[in-house]
Motif scaffolding. Structure first.
Motif, PDB file in Angstrom:
ATOM      1  N   GLY A  71       0.806  -1.207   0.000  1.00  0.00           N
ATOM      2  CA  GLY A  71       0.000   0.000   0.000  1.00  0.00           C
ATOM      3  C   GLY A  71       0.839   1.256   0.000  1.00  0.00           C
ATOM      4  N   ALA A  72       1.931   1.263   0.775  1.00  0.00           N
ATOM      5  CA  ALA A  72       2.796   2.439   0.834  1.00  0.00           C
ATOM      6  C   ALA A  72       3.415   2.724  -0.527  1.00  0.00           C
ATOM      7  CB  ALA A  72       3.892   2.226   1.878  1.00  0.00           C
ATOM      8  N   GLN A  73       3.856   1.696  -1.194  1.00  0.00           N
ATOM      9  CA  GLN A  73       4.468   1.866  -2.508  1.00  0.00           C
ATOM     10  C   GLN A  73       3.447   2.382  -3.520  1.00  0.00           C
ATOM     11  OE1 GLN A  73       6.740  -1.491  -4.031  1.00  0.00           O
ATOM     12  NE2 GLN A  73       6.037  -1.058  -6.099  1.00  0.00           N
ATOM     13  N   LYS A  74       2.257   1.806  -3.498  1.00  0.00           N
ATOM     14  CA  LYS A  74       1.224   2.181  -4.456  1.00  0.00           C
ATOM     15  C   LYS A  74       0.740   3.610  -4.224  1.00  0.00           C
ATOM     16  CE  LYS A  74      -2.665   0.129  -3.813  1.00  0.00           C
ATOM     17  NZ  LYS A  74      -3.458   1.307  -3.324  1.00  0.00           N
ATOM     18  N   PHE A  75       0.521   3.966  -2.977  1.00  0.00           N
ATOM     19  CA  PHE A  75       0.025   5.295  -2.639  1.00  0.00           C
ATOM     20  C   PHE A  75       1.058   6.356  -3.007  1.00  0.00           C
ATOM     21  CE2 PHE A  75      -0.846   8.798   0.313  1.00  0.00           C
ATOM     22  CZ  PHE A  75      -2.199   8.983   0.110  1.00  0.00           C
ATOM     23  N   LYS A  76       2.313   6.100  -2.683  1.00  0.00           N
ATOM     24  CA  LYS A  76       3.374   7.053  -2.985  1.00  0.00           C
ATOM     25  C   LYS A  76       3.511   7.256  -4.487  1.00  0.00           C
ATOM     26  CE  LYS A  76       8.332   7.831  -2.397  1.00  0.00           C
ATOM     27  NZ  LYS A  76       9.601   7.278  -1.868  1.00  0.00           N
ATOM     28  N   ALA A  77       3.452   6.174  -5.245  1.00  0.00           N
ATOM     29  CA  ALA A  77       3.605   6.254  -6.698  1.00  0.00           C
ATOM     30  C   ALA A  77       2.495   7.091  -7.325  1.00  0.00           C
ATOM     31  CB  ALA A  77       3.625   4.861  -7.308  1.00  0.00           C
ATOM     32  N   TYR A  78       1.268   6.915  -6.837  1.00  0.00           N
ATOM     33  CA  TYR A  78       0.148   7.658  -7.422  1.00  0.00           C
ATOM     34  C   TYR A  78       0.309   9.155  -7.198  1.00  0.00           C
ATOM     35  CZ  TYR A  78      -4.414   9.491  -8.496  1.00  0.00           C
ATOM     36  OH  TYR A  78      -5.426  10.249  -9.030  1.00  0.00           O
ATOM     37  N   TRP A  79       0.639   9.555  -5.966  1.00  0.00           N
ATOM     38  CA  TRP A  79       0.725  10.983  -5.684  1.00  0.00           C
ATOM     39  C   TRP A  79       1.944  11.620  -6.335  1.00  0.00           C
ATOM     40  CZ3 TRP A  79      -3.275  13.612  -4.540  1.00  0.00           C
ATOM     41  CH2 TRP A  79      -4.331  13.001  -3.861  1.00  0.00           C
ATOM     42  N   GLU A  80       2.995  10.858  -6.552  1.00  0.00           N
ATOM     43  CA  GLU A  80       4.136  11.396  -7.295  1.00  0.00           C
ATOM     44  C   GLU A  80       3.737  11.697  -8.733  1.00  0.00           C
ATOM     45  OE1 GLU A  80       7.219   8.525  -6.809  1.00  0.00           O
ATOM     46  OE2 GLU A  80       7.938   9.389  -4.913  1.00  0.00           O
ATOM     47  N   GLU A  81       2.920  10.817  -9.313  1.00  0.00           N
ATOM     48  CA  GLU A  81       2.445  11.030 -10.670  1.00  0.00           C
ATOM     49  C   GLU A  81       1.495  12.229 -10.750  1.00  0.00           C
ATOM     50  OE1 GLU A  81       0.618   7.406 -11.826  1.00  0.00           O
ATOM     51  OE2 GLU A  81       2.492   6.282 -11.953  1.00  0.00           O
ATOM     52  N   SER A  82       0.782  12.511  -9.670  1.00  0.00           N
ATOM     53  CA  SER A  82      -0.206  13.585  -9.651  1.00  0.00           C
ATOM     54  C   SER A  82       0.395  14.926  -9.240  1.00  0.00           C
ATOM     55  CB  SER A  82      -1.337  13.240  -8.678  1.00  0.00           C
ATOM     56  OG  SER A  82      -1.927  12.000  -9.010  1.00  0.00           O
ATOM     57  N   ASP A  83       1.675  14.920  -8.890  1.00  0.00           N
ATOM     58  CA  ASP A  83       2.298  16.131  -8.360  1.00  0.00           C
ATOM     59  C   ASP A  83       2.275  17.277  -9.369  1.00  0.00           C
ATOM     60  OD1 ASP A  83       3.729  17.369  -6.121  1.00  0.00           O
ATOM     61  OD2 ASP A  83       5.399  17.485  -7.524  1.00  0.00           O
ATOM     62  N   SER A  84       2.467  16.995 -10.651  1.00  0.00           N
ATOM     63  CA  SER A  84       2.503  18.056 -11.665  1.00  0.00           C
ATOM     64  C   SER A  84       1.140  18.746 -11.770  1.00  0.00           C
ATOM     65  CB  SER A  84       2.902  17.482 -13.025  1.00  0.00           C
ATOM     66  OG  SER A  84       1.988  16.487 -13.447  1.00  0.00           O
ATOM     67  N   MET A  85       0.055  17.965 -11.665  1.00  0.00           N
ATOM     68  CA  MET A  85      -1.286  18.543 -11.710  1.00  0.00           C
ATOM     69  C   MET A  85      -1.508  19.468 -10.517  1.00  0.00           C
ATOM     70  SD  MET A  85      -4.989  16.599 -11.700  1.00  0.00           S
ATOM     71  CE  MET A  85      -6.513  17.551 -11.463  1.00  0.00           C
ATOM     72  N   LEU A  86      -1.042  19.058  -9.347  1.00  0.00           N
ATOM     73  CA  LEU A  86      -1.190  19.876  -8.157  1.00  0.00           C
ATOM     74  C   LEU A  86      -0.403  21.174  -8.295  1.00  0.00           C
ATOM     75  CD1 LEU A  86      -2.102  20.347  -5.250  1.00  0.00           C
ATOM     76  CD2 LEU A  86      -0.136  18.994  -4.491  1.00  0.00           C
ATOM     77  N   LYS A  87       0.812  21.091  -8.810  1.00  0.00           N
ATOM     78  CA  LYS A  87       1.646  22.294  -8.976  1.00  0.00           C
ATOM     79  C   LYS A  87       1.004  23.275  -9.952  1.00  0.00           C
ATOM     80  CE  LYS A  87       6.092  20.154  -7.861  1.00  0.00           C
ATOM     81  NZ  LYS A  87       7.417  19.722  -8.386  1.00  0.00           N
ATOM     82  N   THR A  88       0.424  22.756 -11.028  1.00  0.00           N
ATOM     83  CA  THR A  88      -0.246  23.617 -12.001  1.00  0.00           C
ATOM     84  C   THR A  88      -1.425  24.328 -11.373  1.00  0.00           C
ATOM     85  OG1 THR A  88       0.406  22.193 -13.850  1.00  0.00           O
ATOM     86  CG2 THR A  88      -1.445  23.683 -14.210  1.00  0.00           C
ATOM     87  N   ALA A  89      -2.229  23.579 -10.627  1.00  0.00           N
ATOM     88  CA  ALA A  89      -3.398  24.168  -9.982  1.00  0.00           C
ATOM     89  C   ALA A  89      -2.991  25.230  -8.968  1.00  0.00           C
ATOM     90  CB  ALA A  89      -4.219  23.082  -9.294  1.00  0.00           C
ATOM     91  N   MET A  90      -1.927  24.985  -8.212  1.00  0.00           N
ATOM     92  CA  MET A  90      -1.468  25.940  -7.210  1.00  0.00           C
ATOM     93  C   MET A  90      -0.913  27.200  -7.847  1.00  0.00           C
ATOM     94  SD  MET A  90       0.327  23.546  -4.294  1.00  0.00           S
ATOM     95  CE  MET A  90       0.786  25.007  -3.364  1.00  0.00           C
ATOM     96  N   SER A  91      -0.261  27.053  -8.997  1.00  0.00           N
ATOM     97  CA  SER A  91       0.325  28.227  -9.669  1.00  0.00           C
ATOM     98  C   SER A  91      -0.751  29.187 -10.160  1.00  0.00           C
ATOM     99  CB  SER A  91       1.195  27.771 -10.846  1.00  0.00           C
ATOM    100  OG  SER A  91       0.395  27.206 -11.877  1.00  0.00           O
ATOM    101  N   GLU A  92      -1.965  28.684 -10.364  1.00  0.00           N
ATOM    102  CA  GLU A  92      -3.061  29.516 -10.864  1.00  0.00           C
ATOM    103  C   GLU A  92      -4.012  29.959  -9.752  1.00  0.00           C
ATOM    104  OE1 GLU A  92      -4.856  27.006 -13.743  1.00  0.00           O
ATOM    105  OE2 GLU A  92      -3.189  27.116 -15.159  1.00  0.00           O
ATOM    106  N   LEU A  93      -3.709  29.590  -8.509  1.00  0.00           N
ATOM    107  CA  LEU A  93      -4.583  29.922  -7.381  1.00  0.00           C
ATOM    108  C   LEU A  93      -4.296  31.318  -6.843  1.00  0.00           C
ATOM    109  CD1 LEU A  93      -6.624  29.227  -5.110  1.00  0.00           C
ATOM    110  CD2 LEU A  93      -4.685  28.215  -3.858  1.00  0.00           C
ATOM    111  N   ASP A  94      -5.352  32.107  -6.692  1.00  0.00           N
ATOM    112  CA  ASP A  94      -5.276  33.403  -6.018  1.00  0.00           C
ATOM    113  C   ASP A  94      -6.113  33.288  -4.746  1.00  0.00           C
ATOM    114  OD1 ASP A  94      -5.344  35.949  -5.062  1.00  0.00           O
ATOM    115  OD2 ASP A  94      -6.231  36.859  -6.853  1.00  0.00           O
ATOM    116  N   PRO A  95      -5.467  33.082  -3.584  1.00  0.00           N
ATOM    117  CA  PRO A  95      -6.211  32.845  -2.336  1.00  0.00           C
ATOM    118  C   PRO A  95      -7.197  33.956  -1.983  1.00  0.00           C
ATOM    119  CG  PRO A  95      -3.879  32.352  -2.065  1.00  0.00           C
ATOM    120  CD  PRO A  95      -4.021  33.034  -3.385  1.00  0.00           C
ATOM    121  N   SER A  96      -6.959  35.169  -2.463  1.00  0.00           N
ATOM    122  CA  SER A  96      -7.822  36.293  -2.121  1.00  0.00           C
ATOM    123  C   SER A  96      -9.068  36.373  -2.996  1.00  0.00           C
ATOM    124  CB  SER A  96      -7.043  37.613  -2.242  1.00  0.00           C
ATOM    125  OG  SER A  96      -6.636  37.834  -3.596  1.00  0.00           O
ATOM    126  N   ASP A  97      -9.129  35.562  -4.043  1.00  0.00           N
ATOM    127  CA  ASP A  97     -10.230  35.604  -4.990  1.00  0.00           C
ATOM    128  C   ASP A  97     -11.109  34.368  -4.831  1.00  0.00           C
ATOM    129  OD1 ASP A  97     -11.586  36.690  -7.424  1.00  0.00           O
ATOM    130  OD2 ASP A  97     -10.881  34.795  -8.266  1.00  0.00           O
TER     131      ASP A  97
END
Length: 239
Positions: free
Chosen positions: A93-119
């Motif tokens: 489970g640890a290996q599988k969970f870690k692998a999935y979130w590593e693959e999803s990291d780029s999507m998270l970074k993209t979403a965060m780069s476009e986030l304006d917390p004040s809006d």
């Protein structure tokens, strides 16, 4: 059920801040280790099919297609066999969970780069994207790793009866929560530890509902609504 490729030869592995160690007889030869692993994999299949109480030396030997003497050689009693089966499960489970979130990291970074917390509109869009990420994770578990989810619940129930499994279960839970806490820290949560526990509970509930009720059509809409509502509350997006 898919299994990780690392060896289960008794060497410790750090998962959730705890060093996991196998209890059964240690092995040094490759062919002996392969047989030991074959036995543990067979025991995991029995857990999925019949529950933890279905794990018995004779049943596991038959499932693994090995002599009964092989299971009793590597595992002196049924407690060691069940404990080591759970240990393998946690590593998987640890290996599988870690692998999935590593693959999803780029999507998270993209979403965060476009986030304006004040809006508020920007926060709403961000919540939608995080919801997409979360529902994709749940759907991958339900569609590709349902056996894993079934085994997870079987072991959780067994922990109520078998205190030897509780430290392993704690490491399994801790790894999951630590990963979520890191995730919520990245997206700016003011209480990432609390959000991790709350969201972790929602994920488990959604997975259970998906296993029991299905995850297509109206059921999928319901699963998404649960996840989205929780994410909106955590991000301060209200309707």
């Amino acid at each position: 059920m898919d299994f990780p490729s690392e060896d289960s030869n008794g060497s410790g592995k750090l998962v959730g801040g705890m060093e996991l160690k196998y209890q059964g007889r240690k092995t040094s030869r490759a062919n002996s280790e392969q047989r030991r692993r074959t036995i543990l994999e067979a025991a995991l299949r029995i857990v999925v099919r019949d529950g933890v109480r279905g794990v018995r030396h004779r049943a596991v030997a038959k499932e693994a297609n090995v002599p009964l003497s092989a299971t009793t050689y590597y595992f002196k009693d049924i407690t060691d066999l069940i404990t080591d089966t759970f240990t393998l499960f946690v590593e998987m489970g640890a290996q599988k969970f870690k692998a999935y979130w590593e693959e999803s990291d780029s999507m998270l970074k993209t979403a965060m780069s476009e986030l304006d917390p004040s809006d508020s509109a920007s926060r709403q869009i961000f919540a939608e994207r995080i919801t997409d990420l979360a529902i994709e994770y749940v759907l991958v578990q339900l569609r590709e790793h349902s056996d894993y989810l079934i085994a997870e619940r079987a072991f959780q129930q067994e922990c109520l009866r078998n205190e030897n499994l509780r430290p392993i279960a704690f490491s399994h839970q801790r790894f999951f929560l630590d990963s979520l806490e890191t995730f919520f820290s990245k997206i700016g949560s003011s209480h990432p530890d609390i959000d991790a526990k709350l969201f972790g509970s929602i994920i488990l509930q959604v997975e259970y509902q998906g296993l029991v009720s299905g995850y297509e059509g109206e059921s999928l809409v319901g699963l998404r609504a649960m996840l989205k509502r929780q994410i909106e509350l955590m991000l301060g997006v209200y309707h």
